[in-house]
Design an enzyme around this catalytic site. Structure first.
Site, PDB file in Angstrom:
ATOM      1  N   LYS A 140     -37.257  30.624 -44.326  1.00  0.00           N
ATOM      2  CA  LYS A 140     -36.105  30.099 -45.081  1.00  0.00           C
ATOM      3  C   LYS A 140     -35.326  29.054 -44.278  1.00  0.00           C
ATOM      4  O   LYS A 140     -34.273  28.593 -44.714  1.00  0.00           O
ATOM      5  CB  LYS A 140     -35.188  31.257 -45.512  1.00  0.00           C
ATOM      6  CG  LYS A 140     -35.889  32.226 -46.476  1.00  0.00           C
ATOM      7  CD  LYS A 140     -34.989  33.357 -46.975  1.00  0.00           C
ATOM      8  CE  LYS A 140     -35.825  34.427 -47.683  1.00  0.00           C
ATOM      9  NZ  LYS A 140     -35.080  35.565 -48.167  1.00  0.00           N
TER      10      LYS A 140
ATOM     11  N   ASN B 229     -31.416  50.032 -55.424  1.00  0.00           N
ATOM     12  CA  ASN B 229     -31.718  50.572 -54.095  1.00  0.00           C
ATOM     13  C   ASN B 229     -30.455  51.199 -53.510  1.00  0.00           C
ATOM     14  O   ASN B 229     -29.407  51.208 -54.156  1.00  0.00           O
ATOM     15  CB  ASN B 229     -32.273  49.470 -53.180  1.00  0.00           C
ATOM     16  CG  ASN B 229     -31.274  48.346 -53.016  1.00  0.00           C
ATOM     17  OD1 ASN B 229     -30.209  48.517 -52.441  1.00  0.00           O
ATOM     18  ND2 ASN B 229     -31.598  47.174 -53.571  1.00  0.00           N
TER      19      ASN B 229
ATOM     20  N   PRO C 207     -35.262  35.287 -58.485  1.00  0.00           N
ATOM     21  CA  PRO C 207     -35.086  34.135 -57.588  1.00  0.00           C
ATOM     22  C   PRO C 207     -34.577  34.612 -56.228  1.00  0.00           C
ATOM     23  O   PRO C 207     -33.839  35.598 -56.160  1.00  0.00           O
ATOM     24  CB  PRO C 207     -34.015  33.295 -58.296  1.00  0.00           C
ATOM     25  CG  PRO C 207     -33.332  34.220 -59.234  1.00  0.00           C
ATOM     26  CD  PRO C 207     -34.329  35.291 -59.602  1.00  0.00           C
TER      27      PRO C 207
ATOM     28  N   ASP D 104     -36.240  42.457 -55.495  1.00  0.00           N
ATOM     29  CA  ASP D 104     -37.197  41.343 -55.501  1.00  0.00           C
ATOM     30  C   ASP D 104     -37.785  41.117 -56.890  1.00  0.00           C
ATOM     31  O   ASP D 104     -38.185  40.005 -57.212  1.00  0.00           O
ATOM     32  CB  ASP D 104     -38.321  41.618 -54.484  1.00  0.00           C
ATOM     33  CG  ASP D 104     -37.810  41.479 -53.054  1.00  0.00           C
ATOM     34  OD1 ASP D 104     -36.968  40.584 -52.825  1.00  0.00           O
ATOM     35  OD2 ASP D 104     -38.214  42.263 -52.177  1.00  0.00           O
TER      36      ASP D 104
ATOM     37  N   ILE E  68     -32.053  34.124 -53.723  1.00  0.00           N
ATOM     38  CA  ILE E  68     -30.747  33.435 -53.721  1.00  0.00           C
ATOM     39  C   ILE E  68     -30.542  32.685 -52.396  1.00  0.00           C
ATOM     40  O   ILE E  68     -30.164  31.508 -52.370  1.00  0.00           O
ATOM     41  CB  ILE E  68     -29.610  34.451 -53.950  1.00  0.00           C
ATOM     42  CG1 ILE E  68     -29.861  35.223 -55.257  1.00  0.00           C
ATOM     43  CG2 ILE E  68     -28.251  33.747 -53.980  1.00  0.00           C
ATOM     44  CD1 ILE E  68     -28.973  36.453 -55.432  1.00  0.00           C
TER      45      ILE E  68
ATOM     46  N   LYS F  35     -38.844  35.723 -41.481  1.00  0.00           N
ATOM     47  CA  LYS F  35     -37.923  35.374 -42.589  1.00  0.00           C
ATOM     48  C   LYS F  35     -37.042  34.191 -42.189  1.00  0.00           C
ATOM     49  O   LYS F  35     -36.746  33.312 -42.998  1.00  0.00           O
ATOM     50  CB  LYS F  35     -37.040  36.578 -42.945  1.00  0.00           C
ATOM     51  CG  LYS F  35     -37.775  37.572 -43.828  1.00  0.00           C
ATOM     52  CD  LYS F  35     -36.971  38.810 -44.143  1.00  0.00           C
ATOM     53  CE  LYS F  35     -37.863  39.774 -44.930  1.00  0.00           C
ATOM     54  NZ  LYS F  35     -37.365  41.110 -45.043  1.00  0.00           N
TER      55      LYS F  35
HETATM   56  O1  PMT Z   1     -25.036  47.972 -47.950  1.00  0.00           O
HETATM   57  P1  PMT Z   1     -25.226  48.904 -46.782  1.00  0.00           P
HETATM   58  O2  PMT Z   1     -25.489  50.323 -47.193  1.00  0.00           O
HETATM   59  O3  PMT Z   1     -24.110  48.788 -45.781  1.00  0.00           O
HETATM   60  O4  PMT Z   1     -26.562  48.466 -46.036  1.00  0.00           O
HETATM   61  C1  PMT Z   1     -26.632  47.223 -45.384  1.00  0.00           C
HETATM   62  C2  PMT Z   1     -28.023  46.576 -45.517  1.00  0.00           C
HETATM   63  C3  PMT Z   1     -29.060  47.423 -44.800  1.00  0.00           C
HETATM   64  C4  PMT Z   1     -28.410  46.444 -46.996  1.00  0.00           C
HETATM   65  C5  PMT Z   1     -27.876  45.161 -44.875  1.00  0.00           C
HETATM   66  O5  PMT Z   1     -27.557  45.298 -43.524  1.00  0.00           O
HETATM   67  C6  PMT Z   1     -29.157  44.343 -45.013  1.00  0.00           C
HETATM   68  O6  PMT Z   1     -30.070  44.425 -44.223  1.00  0.00           O
HETATM   69  N1  PMT Z   1     -29.223  43.531 -46.088  1.00  0.00           N
HETATM   70  C7  PMT Z   1     -30.401  42.727 -46.467  1.00  0.00           C
HETATM   71  C8  PMT Z   1     -31.345  43.605 -47.226  1.00  0.00           C
HETATM   72  C9  PMT Z   1     -32.547  42.878 -47.759  1.00  0.00           C
HETATM   73  O7  PMT Z   1     -32.753  42.914 -48.940  1.00  0.00           O
HETATM   74  O8  PMT Z   1     -33.266  42.215 -46.932  1.00  0.00           O
HETATM   75  P2  PMT Z   1     -34.566  41.390 -47.359  1.00  0.00           P
HETATM   76  O9  PMT Z   1     -35.374  41.371 -46.138  1.00  0.00           O
HETATM   77  O10 PMT Z   1     -35.210  41.941 -48.570  1.00  0.00           O
HETATM   78  O11 PMT Z   1     -34.023  39.957 -47.727  1.00  0.00           O
HETATM   79  C10 PMT Z   1     -33.891  38.924 -46.771  1.00  0.00           C
HETATM   80  C11 PMT Z   1     -32.650  38.109 -47.038  1.00  0.00           C
HETATM   81  O12 PMT Z   1     -32.800  37.391 -48.271  1.00  0.00           O
HETATM   82  C12 PMT Z   1     -31.386  38.902 -47.172  1.00  0.00           C
HETATM   83  O13 PMT Z   1     -30.363  38.150 -46.579  1.00  0.00           O
HETATM   84  C13 PMT Z   1     -31.171  39.013 -48.687  1.00  0.00           C
HETATM   85  O14 PMT Z   1     -29.790  39.116 -49.040  1.00  0.00           O
HETATM   86  C14 PMT Z   1     -31.747  37.688 -49.168  1.00  0.00           C
HETATM   87  N2  PMT Z   1     -32.356  37.761 -50.503  1.00  0.00           N
HETATM   88  C15 PMT Z   1     -33.444  38.542 -50.727  1.00  0.00           C
HETATM   89  C16 PMT Z   1     -34.015  38.558 -51.981  1.00  0.00           C
HETATM   90  C17 PMT Z   1     -33.451  37.770 -53.009  1.00  0.00           C
HETATM   91  N3  PMT Z   1     -33.975  37.765 -54.225  1.00  0.00           N
HETATM   92  N4  PMT Z   1     -32.384  37.019 -52.760  1.00  0.00           N
HETATM   93  C18 PMT Z   1     -31.814  36.990 -51.529  1.00  0.00           C
HETATM   94  O15 PMT Z   1     -30.811  36.302 -51.314  1.00  0.00           O
END
Ligand code: PMT
Length: 405
Positions: free
Chosen positions: A349, A216, A313, A287, A315, A345
């Protein structure tokens, strides 16, 4: 780099300039400090005046420039008044600091205005060494630097590169912007002193074959800015970074572990977790990953190609569910319904804090606009460059953790 306007408003900085060719960079540094709102008193050694005129610093700082212990204007008390008068200086910064000046500092000499005021000061002292690489490598200089460090003097640099004499090596002064950034970092509050922070940053890359994969547009900038803000706040920082184009250290006080896939990121996080006080999941983790990665490049052939994916998974969820979990901060990147999805979320979590952002605001660029969701509600932060947003997030984390501010 962050937008300098207002970063140092209300601060008083004494900028010492000693006699090296890098003295010309001190002019730009004076401009940056002034633009950031600092009051700058420039103190030059006699040698410095052979490289840059006092008038240059006078014009850039808008204030008198000092170089003599015997200035009648200051009742002969410039060495006291410049750091302790008018409410006191917040820091003395000497850039460039020559080998001679450092040696005199080590011995507590007071044979010109700058060394005397360094001895008489009661505020922090930072020095940016600048000298020929051979001089920098001499045991005498190394001894002096070690002594200054143990005396509590902050040493900024030096950098490696081409030198004015034509030689190449370590000893050139950091650029004005780097010194400015280091000073701003030094002056930040330290609510996370003594704490260990682990972060994830950037995207993950899930290989399909030796050349292709699922990933991404995360640049790692938000994660690296947070790493830096945590380090500025006094924490010991480790960043587990996915494949980002930004190759530099996120911040020179952070340890960086590079990984590619979500599974590698999970393994690196779990291996680094013992002893961490805070875990901040900024990475945009894929994901799903392909059930299997092809050994050889997939050849063009059929009209359609079916890919079988399996969930990666989570994390953050794994870390937060541990009985010995550190203080966990999640991010939520959404394209709509930010409050609803981010709060969902956080609850799913069981996190004390989720940082919500819209992808159109934060993904890839240098700025972001975030809202912090915690037990007390939603707290929007002003849109800003990512470092300033990160500083806002860090101070909120420190408040929730009840760290001394
Ligand atoms: O890197 P940049 O270009 O500066 O952009 C920053 C950002 C937009 C990526 C950042 O600010 C941000 O929002 N990061 C989280 C992106 C994300 O994947 O969000 P999510 O809603 O899919 O996941 C929720 C949370 O679970 C996040 O903290 C993610 O790190 C964590 N996660 C998700 C999936 C996974 N398999 N493991 C995780 O730890």
């Amino acid at each position: 780099m962050s937008d300098p306007i207002g970063l140092l408003s209300g601060k008083r900085i004494v900028l010492g300039v000693t006699g090296g060719i890098a003295a010309y960079k001190a002019a730009e540094l004076t401009r940056l400090l002034g633009k950031a709102g600092a009051t700058v008193d420039v103190v030059m050694t006699e040698a410095a005046t052979h490289f840059v005129s006092a008038v240059t610093f006078q014009a850039l700082s808008g204030r008198n420039v000092w170089s003599s212990l015997w200035d009648a204007d200051q009742r002969g008390m410039a060495h006291i008044d410049l750091t302790r008068g008018e409410g006191g200086a917040d820091a003395v910064l000497v850039a460039p600091a020559t080998a001679d000046f450092l040696a005199r500092l080590v011995h507590g000499m007071a044979n010109d205005l700058l060394t005397t005021l360094c001895l008489a000061r009661d505020c922090p002292l930072l020095v940016a060494p600048a000298m020929n690489r051979q001089m920098w490598e001499q045991p005498a200089t190394k001894r002096n630097i070690a002594q200054l460090e143990s005396d509590g003097v902050a040493i900024l640099g030096p950098a490696e590169g081409e030198q004015a004499c034509g030689e190449v090596g370590e000893g050139r002064m950091l650029e004005a912007q780097e010194i400015f950034d280091a000073l701003v970092a030094f002056l930040q509050p330290k609510p996370l002193a003594g704490k260990k922070v682990l972060l994830t940053a950037g995207p993950t890359f899930e290989a399909l074959d030796p050349v292709r994969g699922l990933t991404n547009a995360s640049s790692g900038k938000m994660g690296f800015a947070l790493a830096r803000a945590c380090a500025e706040a006094g924490a010991e920082v480790t960043v587990v970074a996915g494949p980002v184009s930004e190759k530099s250290q996120p911040w020179r006080y952070a340890r960086r572990i590079d990984v590619v896939s979500a599974l590698e990121m999970r393994d690196a996080v779990l291996a680094s977790l013992p002893g961490q006080d805070v875990f901040i999941a900024v990475a945009a983790v894929a994901d799903y990953r392909p059930v299997r990665a092809f050994e050889h490049k997939i050849k063009k052939g059929e009209e359609t190609l079916k890919l079988e994916l399996v969930a990666n998974p989570d994390i953050l969820a794994q870390v937060a569910a541990r009985p010995d979990a550190p203080f966990c901060v999640g991010f939520a990147a959404e394209s709509r319904n930010l409050a609803e999805y981010a709060e969902a979320k956080r609850k799913a979590k069981k996190l004390p804090l989720v940082v919500g952002n819209l992808v159109q605001d934060g993904l890839g660029g240098d700025t972001n606009q975030v809202t912090l969701f915690d037990d007390t509600g939603a707290h929007p932060l002003p849109a800003a460059d990512k470092l300033n947003v990160a500083r806002g997030i860090v101070s909120h984390i420190a408040r929730l953790m009840k760290c001394p501010q």
